[in-house]
Design an enzyme around this catalytic site. Structure first.
Site, PDB file in Angstrom:
ATOM      1  N   GLY A   6       0.817  -1.346   0.087  1.00  0.00           N
ATOM      2  CA  GLY A   6      -0.039  -0.016   0.028  1.00  0.00           C
ATOM      3  C   GLY A   6       0.779   1.250   0.155  1.00  0.00           C
ATOM      4  O   GLY A   6       0.095   2.306  -0.226  1.00  0.00           O
ATOM      5  N   ASP A   7       1.998   1.285   0.308  1.00  0.00           N
ATOM      6  CA  ASP A   7       2.958   2.400   0.342  1.00  0.00           C
ATOM      7  C   ASP A   7       4.311   2.169  -0.241  1.00  0.00           C
ATOM      8  O   ASP A   7       5.135   2.734   0.147  1.00  0.00           O
ATOM      9  CB  ASP A   7       2.842   2.907   1.625  1.00  0.00           C
ATOM     10  CG  ASP A   7       3.388   4.284   1.742  1.00  0.00           C
ATOM     11  OD1 ASP A   7       3.454   5.020   0.891  1.00  0.00           O
ATOM     12  OD2 ASP A   7       3.774   4.799   2.796  1.00  0.00           O
ATOM     13  N   LEU A   8       4.466   1.478  -1.628  1.00  0.00           N
ATOM     14  CA  LEU A   8       5.701   1.334  -1.964  1.00  0.00           C
ATOM     15  C   LEU A   8       6.266   2.488  -2.936  1.00  0.00           C
ATOM     16  O   LEU A   8       5.518   3.224  -3.602  1.00  0.00           O
ATOM     17  CB  LEU A   8       5.342   0.136  -2.981  1.00  0.00           C
ATOM     18  CG  LEU A   8       6.760  -0.588  -3.602  1.00  0.00           C
ATOM     19  CD1 LEU A   8       7.282  -1.124  -2.251  1.00  0.00           C
ATOM     20  CD2 LEU A   8       6.142  -1.728  -4.499  1.00  0.00           C
ATOM     21  N   ARG A  19      11.188   5.769  -0.349  1.00  0.00           N
ATOM     22  CA  ARG A  19      11.557   6.196   0.876  1.00  0.00           C
ATOM     23  C   ARG A  19      11.082   4.704   1.978  1.00  0.00           C
ATOM     24  O   ARG A  19      11.784   5.022   3.005  1.00  0.00           O
ATOM     25  CB  ARG A  19      10.413   7.228   1.294  1.00  0.00           C
ATOM     26  CG  ARG A  19       9.136   6.847   1.244  1.00  0.00           C
ATOM     27  CD  ARG A  19       8.106   8.019   1.156  1.00  0.00           C
ATOM     28  NE  ARG A  19       6.633   7.563   0.989  1.00  0.00           N
ATOM     29  CZ  ARG A  19       6.082   7.098   0.022  1.00  0.00           C
ATOM     30  NH1 ARG A  19       6.776   7.121  -1.155  1.00  0.00           N
ATOM     31  NH2 ARG A  19       4.910   6.682  -0.187  1.00  0.00           N
TER      32      ARG A  19
END
Length: 368
Positions: free
Chosen positions: A136-138, A141
């Site tokens: 969900g947040d590839l 960072r």
């Protein structure tokens, strides 16, 4: 949560006996990360991750579910406490995250090195997908850099971290409406309806394509010319995709375009991406660092006036004319066109083309 930790076979440690908490490295509401240090037995670098009950419910289980994969952050143990915190001991990445590393060390990676890094990320994501988990947040960072080696590609080592926006495909998150949507990285189907069913392996595949673009763009934020996420959202829903970065091989660019297919079902799986990256050819690179000789002036004009670029007002110029200009063929940052009175020298041409990839050096898109 303590019972759950023991079920996963995590080692229990104690502050003051096994582990010492050092400087704070990161902090947000409900989650604080400290540098840690072993007090006995071990010397490997570590961090201490403290999570309150809300963050624990959202994030902790994912670290445990995918623990012990070579390219995913390792949770080495936990610390029992009486203040209702979940405290993990995790490995420390000496080079920081990939976004920061690329920003501080521009042009360090060659395209073969990038391909190896992307392969390791795809391998980790394939494992995550096999657990029916969506990260969900590839993004760069959330990739940690443990080792960089330009001489031995396989000696490079990165690992995925941060499961703060992760979810199980078979279980809707308890506080789904509270989760942030990373607009610039997420798939358009999520932006369109944001239903739990929109989150899938293929939505993470879309984000991998953005990560590849970001890495090859020296950690530039996707759609950096656009300030507002709402505008970026509309652009993506209108199928306006990121433009080809440089340096970039045809193989990597084609892979990015596959990841960004509008229909999620047509996007490749991480297993297929893994296979493709294992055999990808990056020798057809447009990498100017290797393709332009110090004794050769570039003669391939990348853009054409009135087809790709339109000249507008004269702004000035002492040794040539500088014009305000606009893109015709693409949506990009505002530009100027510099008309030189004389042909650039070999050295000057090299400077324009070879040293335009740093965020604090003006970017030369090409010759007209």
């Amino acid at each position: 949560m303590i019972a759950t930790l023991s079920n996963y076979g995590l080692q229990k440690y104690q502050f003051g006996k096994d582990v010492r908490k050092m400087r704070q490295m990161y902090g947000m509401s409900g989650k604080i990360i400290y540098e840690g240090r072993w007090m006995q037995g071990r010397t490997d670098p570590i961090i201490v991750v403290e999570m309150n009950e809300v963050i624990t419910e959202r994030e902790a289980a994912f670290y445990l579910e995918v623990n012990n994969h070579l390219h995913i952050i390792s949770t080495l143990g936990y610390i029992e406490n009486s203040v209702k915190l979940t405290i993990f001991i995790q490995e420390y990445a000496p080079q920081g995250d990939l976004a920061g590393y690329l920003m501080d060390n521009p042009n360090t990676f060659t395209l073969p090195s990038f391909a190896e890094v992307f392969l390791q990320i795809a391998d980790a994501m394939s494992y995550i997908a096999s657990k029916r988990i969506v990260h969900g947040d590839l993004g760069c960072r959330n990739v940690l850099v443990f080792r960089v080696d330009e001489t031995q590609l396989k000696n490079n080592l990165v690992r995925i971290t941060d499961f703060g926006l992760a979810r199980f495909i078979d279980k809707k998150p308890a506080r789904a409406n509270e989760l942030v949507i990373p607009v610039r990285y997420c798939a358009p189907e999520i932006l369109r309806t944001n239903r739990h069913s929109d989150y899938s392996e293929k939505s993470d595949v879309y984000s991998l394509g953005v990560l590849i673009w970001e890495a090859l763009s020296n950690s530039e934020i996707p759609y950096s010319a656009v300030d507002k996420d709402d505008v970026v959202k509309e652009m993506k829903l209108n199928n306006e995709k990121l433009t080809r970065p440089h340096p970039c091989s045809d193989g990597l660019w084609n892979l990015m375009k596959k990841c960004w297919h509008t229909n999620p079902d047509v996007r490749p799986s991480f297993a297929l991406i893994n296979e493709e990256l294992s055999h990808i050819d990056v020798s057809d690179s447009r990498d100017v660092r290797s393709s332009i000789s110090l004794h050769e002036i570039p003669t391939n004009y990348k853009y054409e006036l009135d087809e790709d670029i339109r000249i507008q007002n004269l702004l000035g110029g002492q040794f040539g004319k500088i014009y305000e200009a606009e893109w015709i063929s693409r949506k990009e940052r505002p530009i100027v066109v510099i008309q030189m009175d004389t042909e650039p020298s070999e050295y000057e041409a090299m400077v324009y083309t070879n040293f335009d990839l740093h965020r604090n050096i003006v970017d030369t898109f090409g010759f007209v």
